[in-house]
Scaffold this motif. Structure first.
Motif, PDB file in Angstrom:
ATOM      1  N   GLU A  54       0.877  -1.167   0.000  1.00 56.59           N
ATOM      2  CA  GLU A  54       0.000   0.000   0.000  1.00 56.59           C
ATOM      3  C   GLU A  54       0.916   1.219   0.000  1.00 56.59           C
ATOM      4  OE1 GLU A  54      -2.516   2.136   3.449  1.00 56.59           O
ATOM      5  OE2 GLU A  54      -3.043   0.036   3.084  1.00 56.59           O
ATOM      6  N   VAL A  55       0.548   2.231  -0.768  1.00 58.80           N
ATOM      7  CA  VAL A  55       1.381   3.411  -0.907  1.00 58.80           C
ATOM      8  C   VAL A  55       0.593   4.641  -0.448  1.00 58.80           C
ATOM      9  CG1 VAL A  55       2.768   4.800  -2.490  1.00 58.80           C
ATOM     10  CG2 VAL A  55       2.549   2.333  -2.870  1.00 58.80           C
ATOM     11  N   ASN A  56       1.167   5.401   0.495  1.00 55.69           N
ATOM     12  CA  ASN A  56       0.561   6.633   1.004  1.00 55.69           C
ATOM     13  C   ASN A  56       1.480   7.796   0.651  1.00 55.69           C
ATOM     14  OD1 ASN A  56      -1.535   5.179   2.496  1.00 55.69           O
ATOM     15  ND2 ASN A  56       0.147   4.560   3.825  1.00 55.69           N
ATOM     16  N   LEU A  57       0.950   8.749  -0.102  1.00 56.15           N
ATOM     17  CA  LEU A  57       1.760   9.886  -0.536  1.00 56.15           C
ATOM     18  C   LEU A  57       1.152  11.167   0.022  1.00 56.15           C
ATOM     19  CD1 LEU A  57       1.780   8.551  -4.158  1.00 56.15           C
ATOM     20  CD2 LEU A  57       3.716   8.463  -2.625  1.00 56.15           C
ATOM     21  N   ASN A  58       1.965  11.963   0.717  1.00 66.69           N
ATOM     22  CA  ASN A  58       1.517  13.216   1.313  1.00 66.69           C
ATOM     23  C   ASN A  58       2.498  14.321   0.951  1.00 66.69           C
ATOM     24  OD1 ASN A  58      -0.820  12.614   3.246  1.00 66.69           O
ATOM     25  ND2 ASN A  58       0.655  10.974   3.675  1.00 66.69           N
ATOM     26  N   TYR A  59       1.940  15.459   0.569  1.00 69.54           N
ATOM     27  CA  TYR A  59       2.770  16.592   0.174  1.00 69.54           C
ATOM     28  C   TYR A  59       2.223  17.857   0.826  1.00 69.54           C
ATOM     29  CZ  TYR A  59       3.807  13.143  -3.390  1.00 69.54           C
ATOM     30  OH  TYR A  59       4.130  11.976  -4.026  1.00 69.54           O
ATOM     31  N   ASP A  60       3.096  18.649   1.406  1.00 68.38           N
ATOM     32  CA  ASP A  60       2.723  19.942   1.962  1.00 68.38           C
ATOM     33  C   ASP A  60       3.441  21.022   1.182  1.00 68.38           C
ATOM     34  OD1 ASP A  60       0.954  19.626   4.380  1.00 68.38           O
ATOM     35  OD2 ASP A  60       2.536  18.177   4.844  1.00 68.38           O
ATOM     36  N   SER A  73       7.593  16.489   1.276  1.00 60.34           N
ATOM     37  CA  SER A  73       7.003  15.287   0.696  1.00 60.34           C
ATOM     38  C   SER A  73       7.268  14.098   1.618  1.00 60.34           C
ATOM     39  CB  SER A  73       7.656  15.058  -0.669  1.00 60.34           C
ATOM     40  OG  SER A  73       7.690  13.710  -1.004  1.00 60.34           O
ATOM     41  N   GLU A  74       6.214  13.291   1.840  1.00 57.98           N
ATOM     42  CA  GLU A  74       6.390  12.053   2.594  1.00 57.98           C
ATOM     43  C   GLU A  74       5.709  10.941   1.820  1.00 57.98           C
ATOM     44  OE1 GLU A  74       6.119  11.600   7.071  1.00 57.98           O
ATOM     45  OE2 GLU A  74       4.348  10.487   6.415  1.00 57.98           O
ATOM     46  N   GLU A  75       6.492   9.985   1.379  1.00 62.46           N
ATOM     47  CA  GLU A  75       5.979   8.845   0.632  1.00 62.46           C
ATOM     48  C   GLU A  75       6.255   7.591   1.449  1.00 62.46           C
ATOM     49  OE1 GLU A  75       7.731   8.915  -3.267  1.00 62.46           O
ATOM     50  OE2 GLU A  75       6.782  10.820  -3.760  1.00 62.46           O
ATOM     51  N   GLN A  76       5.188   6.854   1.755  1.00 64.96           N
ATOM     52  CA  GLN A  76       5.331   5.663   2.587  1.00 64.96           C
ATOM     53  C   GLN A  76       4.799   4.444   1.857  1.00 64.96           C
ATOM     54  OE1 GLN A  76       2.741   5.053   6.066  1.00 64.96           O
ATOM     55  NE2 GLN A  76       4.617   4.705   7.235  1.00 64.96           N
ATOM     56  N   ALA A 162      -3.325  13.201  -7.532  1.00 62.92           N
ATOM     57  CA  ALA A 162      -3.303  13.784  -6.188  1.00 62.92           C
ATOM     58  C   ALA A 162      -4.493  14.711  -5.983  1.00 62.92           C
ATOM     59  CB  ALA A 162      -1.999  14.555  -5.965  1.00 62.92           C
ATOM     60  N   LYS A 163      -4.981  14.734  -4.781  1.00 66.61           N
ATOM     61  CA  LYS A 163      -6.059  15.632  -4.369  1.00 66.61           C
ATOM     62  C   LYS A 163      -5.473  16.621  -3.367  1.00 66.61           C
ATOM     63  CE  LYS A 163      -9.468  13.102  -6.218  1.00 66.61           C
ATOM     64  NZ  LYS A 163      -9.371  13.135  -7.620  1.00 66.61           N
ATOM     65  N   CYS A 164      -5.729  17.913  -3.583  1.00 70.53           N
ATOM     66  CA  CYS A 164      -5.145  18.945  -2.743  1.00 70.53           C
ATOM     67  C   CYS A 164      -6.222  19.783  -2.076  1.00 70.53           C
ATOM     68  CB  CYS A 164      -4.236  19.861  -3.569  1.00 70.53           C
ATOM     69  SG  CYS A 164      -2.855  18.999  -4.343  1.00 70.53           S
ATOM     70  N   THR A 165      -5.951  20.185  -0.853  1.00 68.34           N
ATOM     71  CA  THR A 165      -6.859  21.065  -0.119  1.00 68.34           C
ATOM     72  C   THR A 165      -6.042  22.172   0.529  1.00 68.34           C
ATOM     73  OG1 THR A 165      -6.705  19.699   1.867  1.00 68.34           O
ATOM     74  CG2 THR A 165      -8.550  19.264   0.390  1.00 68.34           C
ATOM     75  N   ASP A 166      -6.706  23.322   0.705  1.00 70.15           N
ATOM     76  CA  ASP A 166      -6.072  24.426   1.423  1.00 70.15           C
ATOM     77  C   ASP A 166      -6.065  24.099   2.907  1.00 70.15           C
ATOM     78  OD1 ASP A 166      -5.598  26.083  -0.814  1.00 70.15           O
ATOM     79  OD2 ASP A 166      -7.665  26.796  -0.757  1.00 70.15           O
TER      80      ASP A 166
END
Length: 175
Positions: A54-60, A73-76, A162-166
């Motif tokens: 499973e891949v979880n990708l988070n970007y700030d 960026s955090e990719e797990q 990717a889905k982005c939110t403020d």
């Protein structure tokens, strides 16, 4: 008198708790702490599956107007297979080796029992843009006139799903 001092102690404890939760947001890059509390902030996510993982990708994204200042960026990759984790760990380390010695491009890989996490923090305000472009290439980059552009980054992220939110100031200051 006892009641009054108990009330004073309770108020002091509450004040310390509340004050601790309103800490300004700090991002560390190249050993320096950058206060990003005054910048605009977007959080982007993308989930994915690979064979056996499973891949979880988070970007700030921290930005000012249309200029991307800092990207974290955090990719797990999560898997019960040691072989899969080793493959991803080796791949992340190989990719990061291309950026070795590039100031304000901080990359780290952490291996745990059932996951591998790659974290990258790029301070676009201070990184050597020309060297970064030399590593990553001219095609499909996020730069315009030597500046990282938020809309170009978001366009690439959207193509990848990717889905982005403020992120609002209230969300930034929550503990």
């Amino acid at each position: 008198m006892k009641r009054r001092s108990s009330l004073l102690v309770l108020l002091l404890v509450l004040l310390l708790l509340v004050t601790g939760c309103v800490e300004k947001e700090i991002v560390e890059t190249n050993g320096e702490k950058v206060n990003v509390g005054k910048m605009q902030h977007k959080h982007c996510t993308r989930l994915g599956n690979a064979d056996g993982a499973e891949v979880n990708l988070n970007y700030d994204l921290y930005y000012t107007d249309d200029i991307l200042n800092i990207l974290k960026s955090e990719e797990q990759v999560v898997s019960e297979s040691s072989d899969i984790l080793t493959t991803y760990e080796d791949a992340y380390k190989q990719i990061h080796s291309n950026y070795q010695g590039l100031d304000y491009y901080d990359a780290n890989v952490v291996r745990e029992n059932n996951s591998v996490t790659s974290t990258i923090t790029i301070n676009y305000d201070k990184v050597d843009i020309n060297r970064l472009i030399a590593i990553e290439g001219e095609e499909d980059n996020i730069f315009e006139d030597g500046k990282a552009k938020v809309d170009k980054w978001l366009e690439l992220a959207k193509k990848l799903g990717a889905k982005c939110t403020d992120v609002t100031e209230e969300e930034n200051s929550e503990a």
